[in-house]
Design an enzyme around this catalytic site. Structure first.
Site, PDB file in Angstrom:
ATOM      1  N   ASN A   9      17.515  64.375  75.730  1.00 61.64           N
ATOM      2  CA  ASN A   9      17.879  62.995  75.294  1.00 61.64           C
ATOM      3  C   ASN A   9      19.118  62.701  75.919  1.00 61.64           C
ATOM      4  O   ASN A   9      20.111  63.031  75.501  1.00 61.64           O
ATOM      5  CB  ASN A   9      17.918  63.067  73.700  1.00 61.64           C
ATOM      6  CG  ASN A   9      18.496  61.525  73.390  1.00 61.64           C
ATOM      7  OD1 ASN A   9      18.530  60.657  73.874  1.00 61.64           O
ATOM      8  ND2 ASN A   9      18.896  61.953  71.900  1.00 61.64           N
ATOM      9  N   TRP A  10      18.904  61.723  77.067  1.00 64.89           N
ATOM     10  CA  TRP A  10      20.127  61.363  77.758  1.00 64.89           C
ATOM     11  C   TRP A  10      21.010  60.439  77.175  1.00 64.89           C
ATOM     12  O   TRP A  10      22.168  60.271  77.701  1.00 64.89           O
ATOM     13  CB  TRP A  10      19.669  60.791  79.160  1.00 64.89           C
ATOM     14  CG  TRP A  10      18.984  61.704  79.888  1.00 64.89           C
ATOM     15  CD1 TRP A  10      18.669  62.820  79.674  1.00 64.89           C
ATOM     16  CD2 TRP A  10      18.665  61.420  81.493  1.00 64.89           C
ATOM     17  NE1 TRP A  10      17.955  63.676  80.981  1.00 64.89           N
ATOM     18  CE2 TRP A  10      17.927  62.700  81.785  1.00 64.89           C
ATOM     19  CE3 TRP A  10      18.807  60.377  82.197  1.00 64.89           C
ATOM     20  CZ2 TRP A  10      17.360  62.649  83.189  1.00 64.89           C
ATOM     21  CZ3 TRP A  10      18.146  60.538  83.580  1.00 64.89           C
ATOM     22  CH2 TRP A  10      17.477  61.666  84.134  1.00 64.89           C
ATOM     23  N   LYS A  11      20.457  59.965  75.980  1.00 62.54           N
ATOM     24  CA  LYS A  11      21.358  58.884  75.308  1.00 62.54           C
ATOM     25  C   LYS A  11      21.888  58.012  76.434  1.00 62.54           C
ATOM     26  O   LYS A  11      21.043  57.450  77.180  1.00 62.54           O
ATOM     27  CB  LYS A  11      22.499  59.548  74.690  1.00 62.54           C
ATOM     28  CG  LYS A  11      21.985  60.562  73.775  1.00 62.54           C
ATOM     29  CD  LYS A  11      23.266  61.333  72.694  1.00 62.54           C
ATOM     30  CE  LYS A  11      22.468  62.457  71.785  1.00 62.54           C
ATOM     31  NZ  LYS A  11      23.344  62.836  70.890  1.00 62.54           N
ATOM     32  N   HIS A  94      16.207  58.733  65.565  1.00 62.41           N
ATOM     33  CA  HIS A  94      17.524  59.532  65.850  1.00 62.41           C
ATOM     34  C   HIS A  94      18.606  59.276  64.856  1.00 62.41           C
ATOM     35  O   HIS A  94      18.781  58.028  64.441  1.00 62.41           O
ATOM     36  CB  HIS A  94      17.923  59.544  67.274  1.00 62.41           C
ATOM     37  CG  HIS A  94      19.008  60.421  67.705  1.00 62.41           C
ATOM     38  ND1 HIS A  94      20.250  60.208  67.674  1.00 62.41           N
ATOM     39  CD2 HIS A  94      18.613  61.595  68.287  1.00 62.41           C
ATOM     40  CE1 HIS A  94      20.837  61.228  68.019  1.00 62.41           C
ATOM     41  NE2 HIS A  94      19.946  62.165  68.663  1.00 62.41           N
ATOM     42  N   GLU A  96      21.591  58.878  65.457  1.00 65.10           N
ATOM     43  CA  GLU A  96      22.557  57.854  65.894  1.00 65.10           C
ATOM     44  C   GLU A  96      21.877  56.180  65.835  1.00 65.10           C
ATOM     45  O   GLU A  96      22.561  55.362  65.285  1.00 65.10           O
ATOM     46  CB  GLU A  96      22.795  58.122  67.487  1.00 65.10           C
ATOM     47  CG  GLU A  96      23.871  59.004  67.525  1.00 65.10           C
ATOM     48  CD  GLU A  96      23.554  60.110  68.765  1.00 65.10           C
ATOM     49  OE1 GLU A  96      23.114  59.571  69.757  1.00 65.10           O
ATOM     50  OE2 GLU A  96      23.891  61.108  68.828  1.00 65.10           O
ATOM     51  N   GLU A 166      17.100  67.793  63.505  1.00 65.12           N
ATOM     52  CA  GLU A 166      18.347  67.907  64.060  1.00 65.12           C
ATOM     53  C   GLU A 166      19.326  67.626  62.911  1.00 65.12           C
ATOM     54  O   GLU A 166      19.762  66.413  62.343  1.00 65.12           O
ATOM     55  CB  GLU A 166      18.720  66.544  65.098  1.00 65.12           C
ATOM     56  CG  GLU A 166      17.567  66.678  66.150  1.00 65.12           C
ATOM     57  CD  GLU A 166      18.048  65.791  67.196  1.00 65.12           C
ATOM     58  OE1 GLU A 166      18.305  66.286  68.375  1.00 65.12           O
ATOM     59  OE2 GLU A 166      18.387  64.708  67.052  1.00 65.12           O
ATOM     60  N   GLY A 172      26.133  67.068  69.023  1.00 65.82           N
ATOM     61  CA  GLY A 172      27.279  66.672  69.848  1.00 65.82           C
ATOM     62  C   GLY A 172      28.633  67.391  69.316  1.00 65.82           C
ATOM     63  O   GLY A 172      29.601  66.757  69.596  1.00 65.82           O
ATOM     64  N   SER A 213      23.455  70.581  69.388  1.00 66.55           N
ATOM     65  CA  SER A 213      24.247  71.320  70.276  1.00 66.55           C
ATOM     66  C   SER A 213      23.472  72.637  70.979  1.00 66.55           C
ATOM     67  O   SER A 213      23.946  73.838  71.004  1.00 66.55           O
ATOM     68  CB  SER A 213      25.561  71.840  69.431  1.00 66.55           C
ATOM     69  OG  SER A 213      26.479  70.804  69.111  1.00 66.55           O
ATOM     70  N   GLY A 234      20.607  67.088  73.788  1.00 60.58           N
ATOM     71  CA  GLY A 234      21.516  65.839  73.947  1.00 60.58           C
ATOM     72  C   GLY A 234      22.567  66.257  75.394  1.00 60.58           C
ATOM     73  O   GLY A 234      22.209  66.194  76.494  1.00 60.58           O
ATOM     74  N   GLY A 235      23.751  66.624  75.125  1.00 60.52           N
ATOM     75  CA  GLY A 235      24.851  66.805  75.961  1.00 60.52           C
ATOM     76  C   GLY A 235      24.154  67.722  77.192  1.00 60.52           C
ATOM     77  O   GLY A 235      24.555  67.527  78.444  1.00 60.52           O
TER      78      GLY A 235
HETATM   79  P1  PGA Z   1      23.445  67.444  71.458  1.00 57.61           P
HETATM   80  O1  PGA Z   1      22.549  66.323  71.126  1.00 57.61           O
HETATM   81  O2  PGA Z   1      22.452  68.528  72.152  1.00 57.61           O
HETATM   82  O3  PGA Z   1      24.640  66.733  72.382  1.00 57.61           O
HETATM   83  O4  PGA Z   1      23.952  67.756  70.110  1.00 57.61           O
HETATM   84  C1  PGA Z   1      21.370  66.419  70.421  1.00 57.61           C
HETATM   85  C2  PGA Z   1      20.644  65.373  70.061  1.00 57.61           C
HETATM   86  O5  PGA Z   1      21.088  64.216  69.446  1.00 57.61           O
HETATM   87  O6  PGA Z   1      19.490  64.870  70.139  1.00 57.61           O
END
Ligand code: PGA
Length: 254
Positions: A9-11, A94, A96, A166, A172, A213, A234-235
């Site tokens: 997930n590149w956001k 998600h 967010e 999640e 993050g 993470s 994500g990251g």
């Molecule tokens: P993260 O994000 O790996 O940066 O913690 C995961 C996500 O939001 O899907």
């Protein structure tokens, strides 16, 4: 046997040019791994470029959102038929989007139905906040999120869905859930809820990822747990080490 699925997930990261350069860098490494499904989810504007660069590979493409209506006066939104040429997956719910963009269990459910009716697969995100976790509310909260997201789907549709557990406090933050804790919630709460609603056979088909993470150094622990079928990353999905995560997954699940 559920095929492991690692999705990036590149956001809101990478321009279309950067996305193209990155997928060119990682595509051979990912494409060499046959036992794990890998998915990249760039921002909307990079979807055509990325999808084109991945043609003929086994790497899937996903979007990070969708609107549940077919078309109309929804400024800034993107409809299912616009995504179909480029995407096999769509991330919905998600945390967010729930926190910053008014995503609700109800809209997640409508989006899941829309995605499935257009032949794509939803990656449905669920997960509790730190306060809920500390108050011992994780099971009830996550179970209710799963129930609401899948409400009204046929058992056959449910079987094809991907669910990403999640915990919000792990996204993050560098603070990941232990594989044992994540595996317990995934097995007992997520898969258990699917089993209660749709039967054990369907529950055994649904793939459930861990997210929060996840990175090269801990992915092996998650994938060693029999209830965890992959990760939503994500990251760590923004760097070439994403390939290493898929490689470790292939090794651990072989
Ligand atoms: P993260 O994000 O790996 O940066 O913690 C995961 C996500 O939001 O899907």
């Amino acid at each position: 046997m559920r095929k492991p699925i690692i999705a990036g997930n590149w956001k809101m990261n990478k321009t279309a040019d950067e996305a193209l350069a990155f997928v060119r860098e990682i595509r051979n490494g990912l494409n060499n791994i046959t036992s794990v499904e890998s998915v990249v989810c760039p921002p909307f504007i990079a979807l055509p470029t990325v999808s084109d660069a991945l043609k003929g590979t086994r790497i899937a493409v996903g979007a990070q959102n969708i609107h549940y209506e077919d078309s109309g006066a929804f400024t800034g939104e993107v409809a299912a038929d616009m995504l179909v040429p480029y995407c096999q997956y769509v991330i919905i719910g998600h945390s967010e989007r729930r926190a910053y963009f008014c995503e609700t269990d109800e809209s997640v459910n409508k989006k899941a139905k829309q995605i499935l009716s257009f032949g794509m697969t939803p990656i449905i995100c669920v997960g509790e906040s730190l306060e809920q976790n500390e108050a011992g509310e994780t099971h009830n909260f996550v179970s209710q999120q799963v129930k609401a997201a899948l409400s009204g789907l046929t058992p056959e549709q449910v079987a094809t869905c991907v669910i990403a557990y999640e915990p919000i406090w792990a996204i993050g933050t560098g603070k990941s859930a232990s594989a044992a804790d994540a595996g317990l919630i995934i097995g007992r709460t997520v898969r258990g809820t699917v089993a209660d609603e749709y039967g054990e056979q369907i529950a055994q088909l649904v793939r459930v990822q861990y997210g929060g993470s996840a990175k090269p150094s801990n992915i092996g622990d998650y994938m060693g747990h029999p209830d965890i079928d992959g990760a939503l990353v994500g990251g760590a999905s923004l760097k070439p080490a994403f390939v290493e995560m898929v490689q470790v997954t292939a090794r651990v699940t072989a």
